[in-house]
Enzyme design. Structure first.
Site, mmCIF file in Angstrom:
data_model
loop_
_atom_site.group_PDB
_atom_site.id
_atom_site.type_symbol
_atom_site.label_atom_id
_atom_site.label_comp_id
_atom_site.label_asym_id
_atom_site.label_seq_id
_atom_site.Cartn_x
_atom_site.Cartn_y
_atom_site.Cartn_z
ATOM 1 N N HIS A 1 35.004 9.367 71.747
ATOM 2 C CA HIS A 1 36.016 8.316 71.785
ATOM 3 C C HIS A 1 35.819 7.497 73.067
ATOM 4 C CE1 HIS A 1 37.746 11.495 74.317
ATOM 5 N NE2 HIS A 1 38.297 10.495 74.984
ATOM 6 N N HIS B 1 33.544 4.017 78.248
ATOM 7 C CA HIS B 1 32.362 4.802 77.927
ATOM 8 C C HIS B 1 32.710 5.863 76.892
ATOM 9 C CE1 HIS B 1 34.519 7.221 80.872
ATOM 10 N NE2 HIS B 1 33.935 8.274 80.302
#
Length: 186
Positions: free
Chosen positions: A37, A120
């Site tokens: 995620h 990220h």
């Protein structure tokens, strides 16, 4: 009490491409692909009343859907690397969505996020990996690219206490509007 955060999910095709990067790095604890995620805002361990306030604030967000891409691999930690990640390509819509989350969470009394927003996808947490091993891994795989993919919602997720994060559970989801309806009056 669960730890809460808001996030963007990674679609299956991109998840599969990221999963193909697993391996070849001593001391890495690889994140399970279903846990990939992009964190928007870490909320921490909060009580039920605050969780309800968070959910109510998030429900008021009215932003358009947008496209997102992953652009390269890198590591956090410098000489003592602690994680390998896929970087998110610069994206103004993502930055604006994050900023709105930050404003809303501060408005209801949560402290400001202490870390700079660096979108990220964490691929591995590192224990005992040397900076040389990480540099070698990145030299082979650092040119990774994926997407763009459509982001049509964000989610409120929880994690239970465990080594390395996860398992993560989607507690609520919040759709982003199609560009034609974003901001339109009901």
């Amino acid at each position: 009490m669960p730890r809460l955060f808001t996030a963007l999910e990674i679609p299956p095709a991109v998840r599969d491409a990221l999963a193909a990067l697993r391996g070849g790095l001593p001391g890495a604890r690889w994140v399970e692909p279903e846990s990939y995620h992009v964190t928007l805002r870490f909320l921490g361990d909060i009580d039920d009343a605050m969780a309800r306030d968070v959910a109510a604030e998030l429900d008021g967000i009215d932003r358009p859907a947008f496209d997102l891409a992953l652009d390269g691999l890198d590591a956090f930690g410098g000489r003592k690397p602690r994680a390998v990640f896929a970087a998110v390509a610069p994206n103004p819509a993502l930055v604006e969505l994050h900023a709105e989350h930050e404003r809303l969470m501060r408005r209801i009394g949560l402290p400001a996020e202490s870390r700079k927003f660096s979108p990220h996808v964490t691929l591995a947490r590192l224990r005992d990996a040397t900076s040389r091993q990480v540099a070698d891994y990145l030299a082979l795989r650092g040119g990774f690219r994926a997407g763009p993919f459509r982001v049509e919602r964000f989610v409120l997720m929880s994690s239970r206490a465990s080594v390395g994060g996860g398992p993560y559970v989607v507690e609520a989801d919040y759709p982003l509007a199609s560009p034609a309806t974003a901001g339109a009056e009901d």
